[in-house]
Design a protein around this motif. Structure first.
Motif, mmCIF file in Angstrom:
data_model
loop_
_atom_site.group_PDB
_atom_site.id
_atom_site.type_symbol
_atom_site.label_atom_id
_atom_site.label_comp_id
_atom_site.label_asym_id
_atom_site.label_seq_id
_atom_site.Cartn_x
_atom_site.Cartn_y
_atom_site.Cartn_z
ATOM 1 N N CYS A 85 41.585 -79.488 89.271
ATOM 2 C CA CYS A 85 41.952 -79.149 87.882
ATOM 3 C C CYS A 85 41.360 -77.820 87.439
ATOM 4 O O CYS A 85 41.754 -77.284 86.396
ATOM 5 N N VAL A 86 40.412 -77.305 88.204
ATOM 6 C CA VAL A 86 39.750 -76.067 87.766
ATOM 7 C C VAL A 86 40.490 -74.857 88.342
ATOM 8 O O VAL A 86 40.734 -74.770 89.547
ATOM 9 N N GLU A 87 40.831 -73.928 87.446
ATOM 10 C CA GLU A 87 41.484 -72.681 87.885
ATOM 11 C C GLU A 87 40.395 -71.713 88.345
ATOM 12 O O GLU A 87 39.557 -71.280 87.547
ATOM 13 N N LEU A 88 40.398 -71.417 89.651
ATOM 14 C CA LEU A 88 39.380 -70.534 90.222
ATOM 15 C C LEU A 88 39.925 -69.117 90.359
ATOM 16 O O LEU A 88 41.021 -68.920 90.882
ATOM 17 N N THR A 89 39.148 -68.140 89.881
ATOM 18 C CA THR A 89 39.499 -66.735 90.138
ATOM 19 C C THR A 89 38.290 -66.071 90.797
ATOM 20 O O THR A 89 37.169 -66.566 90.685
ATOM 21 N N HIS A 90 38.543 -64.977 91.497
ATOM 22 C CA HIS A 90 37.466 -64.181 92.088
ATOM 23 C C HIS A 90 37.483 -62.806 91.442
ATOM 24 O O HIS A 90 38.557 -62.265 91.161
ATOM 25 N N MET A 91 36.303 -62.257 91.249
ATOM 26 C CA MET A 91 36.227 -60.915 90.653
ATOM 27 C C MET A 91 35.114 -60.137 91.355
ATOM 28 O O MET A 91 34.049 -60.707 91.641
ATOM 29 N N LEU A 92 35.369 -58.868 91.608
ATOM 30 C CA LEU A 92 34.313 -58.033 92.193
ATOM 31 C C LEU A 92 33.281 -57.714 91.105
ATOM 32 O O LEU A 92 33.626 -57.572 89.926
ATOM 33 N N VAL A 93 32.026 -57.598 91.536
ATOM 34 C CA VAL A 93 30.937 -57.506 90.559
ATOM 35 C C VAL A 93 31.049 -56.272 89.672
ATOM 36 O O VAL A 93 30.741 -56.335 88.468
ATOM 37 N N ASP A 94 31.521 -55.148 90.229
ATOM 38 C CA ASP A 94 31.633 -53.940 89.402
ATOM 39 C C ASP A 94 32.686 -54.140 88.312
ATOM 40 O O ASP A 94 32.488 -53.777 87.147
ATOM 41 N N ASN A 95 33.798 -54.776 88.673
ATOM 42 C CA ASN A 95 34.822 -55.066 87.668
ATOM 43 C C ASN A 95 34.293 -56.049 86.631
ATOM 44 O O ASN A 95 34.566 -55.921 85.434
ATOM 45 N N CYS A 96 33.495 -57.027 87.077
ATOM 46 C CA CYS A 96 32.972 -58.027 86.141
ATOM 47 C C CYS A 96 32.103 -57.365 85.073
ATOM 48 O O CYS A 96 32.175 -57.708 83.890
ATOM 49 N N ALA A 97 31.270 -56.393 85.494
ATOM 50 C CA ALA A 97 30.427 -55.679 84.520
ATOM 51 C C ALA A 97 31.309 -55.007 83.464
ATOM 52 O O ALA A 97 31.037 -55.073 82.260
ATOM 53 N N LEU A 98 32.399 -54.400 83.934
ATOM 54 C CA LEU A 98 33.332 -53.734 83.020
ATOM 55 C C LEU A 98 33.986 -54.762 82.080
ATOM 56 O O LEU A 98 34.035 -54.589 80.860
#
Ligand code: NAD
Length: 363
Positions: free
Chosen positions: A216-229
């Motif tokens: 039921c959980v929607e999982l996404t991945h994000m690169l750390v530099d993008n996450c900071a932004l």
């Protein structure tokens, strides 16, 4: 329910905000027929004065025997760090206790209260949809725990830091983060640097694998530099974030700027056996010590996390959190939040109003 709580107030504002926090816990005990037994223990500079070390065995024994650890903060004034009492105080106290209990999962809630939205450093339109997220940071692996080396090559100084993760470490925190997402909006963002780092590739593989247990959980991945932004341009998109040790250290401090004061920021850390330590995210704020103006919310919200996550006392935790919002709603704030000192209340006055609000909100 009867629970034993190790109360480790520490230094600086720690004892002041802890005293107020215990008033809130006593209110809960009285109104919900619980019995909290407080076992007080020394840590940090306060322990050094008695034992000549920052984290004595006596303190660890009290924490061992307790159902949960309620921690304040440690450390002395920045201009007194050369004194033995304060030298390496934070590392000797906190890192020792984290290591002793193998506290692998750190959770920091980041919330911008509607009543305090003007304190957020971002433009209003960036937080219009609200900011309410949990950051899960792995605490026992990664670059902080690998070999750190300095050497010489061709007359040049060199240095290297080793970053290691094993599957079990990633699995442990991934499960905790998915479980938290299930209790919230079913959204989990895993942050890594899988385009470069081997540890991040492993991290992503394991998180994808664990995801099979939580359809039921929607999982996404994000690169750390993008996450900071993204934390700065659109923080509302996040519900639960899970990441490794160093990325979590940096991102959780970045996100901590959003609510407007460290005095609002609780945290919790757990080991695989679910033993928990609950503490404000900030430090001992030596410049506020003794002035009776420190914000007690981070300590009280840490206690609310303890009630919910260690003792499964959901209604009790909800009551504290709702009463804090109601108190802000009445314009009652400590100096770190108030628009000027004349409108600020003291640490104890804030809790006087909070206790009233808790009574008003009790069904
Ligand atoms: P700090 O977190 O103590 O203070 C940073 C800023 O936040 C200060 O302006 C302070 O006044 C404010 N602040 C923090 N808690 C507040 C509260 N409850 N109410 C109102 N304002 C609050 O960090 P620092 O000044 O860098 O460090 C002071 C000492 O704390 C050092 O000795 C450091 O080692 C220690 N420290 C301990 C911990 C911990 O115990 N977990 C964490 C960080 C720093």
């Amino acid at each position: 329910m009867k629970k034993i709580i190790a109360v480790v107030a520490g230094d600086g504002i720690g004892p002041e905000v802890m005293q107020q926090c215990l008033r809130v816990l006593e209110h809960i005990a009285d109104n919900f027929q619980h019995q909290f037994e407080y076992q007080h223990a020394l840590i940090g500079g306060a322990a050094y004065e008695h034992y000549q070390i920052h984290c004595p065995d006596e303190t660890l024994a009290i924490c061992d025997a307790a159902d949960a650890i309620l921690f304040g903060s440690v450390g002395g004034p920045l201009n007194q760090q050369h004194l033995k009492k304060w030298q390496n105080c934070e590392a000797n106290s906190l890192l020792k206790i984290r290591k002793h209990f193998n506290l692998a999962v750190n959770i920091r809630p980041i919330q911008v209260y509607t009543e305090l939205a003007h304190l957020c450093p971002l433009k209003t339109e960036r937080i219009q949809q609200g900011v309410d997220m949990l950051i899960f940071r792995e605490l026992t692996g990664g670059i902080y725990f690998g070999n750190h080396q300095q050497s010489n090559k061709d007359n040049q100084r060199q240095a290297s830091d080793e970053c290691v993760y094993d599957e079990a470490q990633v699995r442990t925190i991934a499960h905790k983060a998915f479980q938290a997402a299930e209790q919230r909006q079913n959204k989990l963002c895993s942050v890594d640097k899988a385009n470069v780092l081997a540890t991040s590739k492993l991290w992503r593989d394991i998180v994808n694998d664990v995801a099979n247990d939580y359809p039921c959980v929607e999982l996404t991945h994000m690169l750390v530099d993008n996450c900071a932004l993204q934390l700065v341009i659109n923080p509302s998109q996040f519900d639960v974030i899970v990441t490794e040790n160093m990325f979590g250290d940096i991102l959780s401090d970045l996100a901590a700027a959003l609510p407007g004061s460290l005095g609002l920021m609780p945290s919790a850390s757990f080991n695989r056996q679910s033993k928990g330590l609950f503490e404000p995210s900030g430090g001992s704020a030596p410049e506020l010590t003794g002035k009776k103006i420190a914000n007690p919310c981070a300590q009280i919200l840490s206690a609310a996390m303890m009630l919910r996550q260690a003792f499964a006392m959901y209604k009790e935790a909800d009551l504290i959190e709702s009463a804090i919002k109601a108190t802000f709603g009445k314009g009652i704030m400590t100096a770190d939040l108030a628009d000027n000192d004349a409108h600020a209340v003291s640490t104890a006055e804030f809790v006087d109003v909070l206790l009233n609000e808790m009574t008003n909100l009790t069904p």
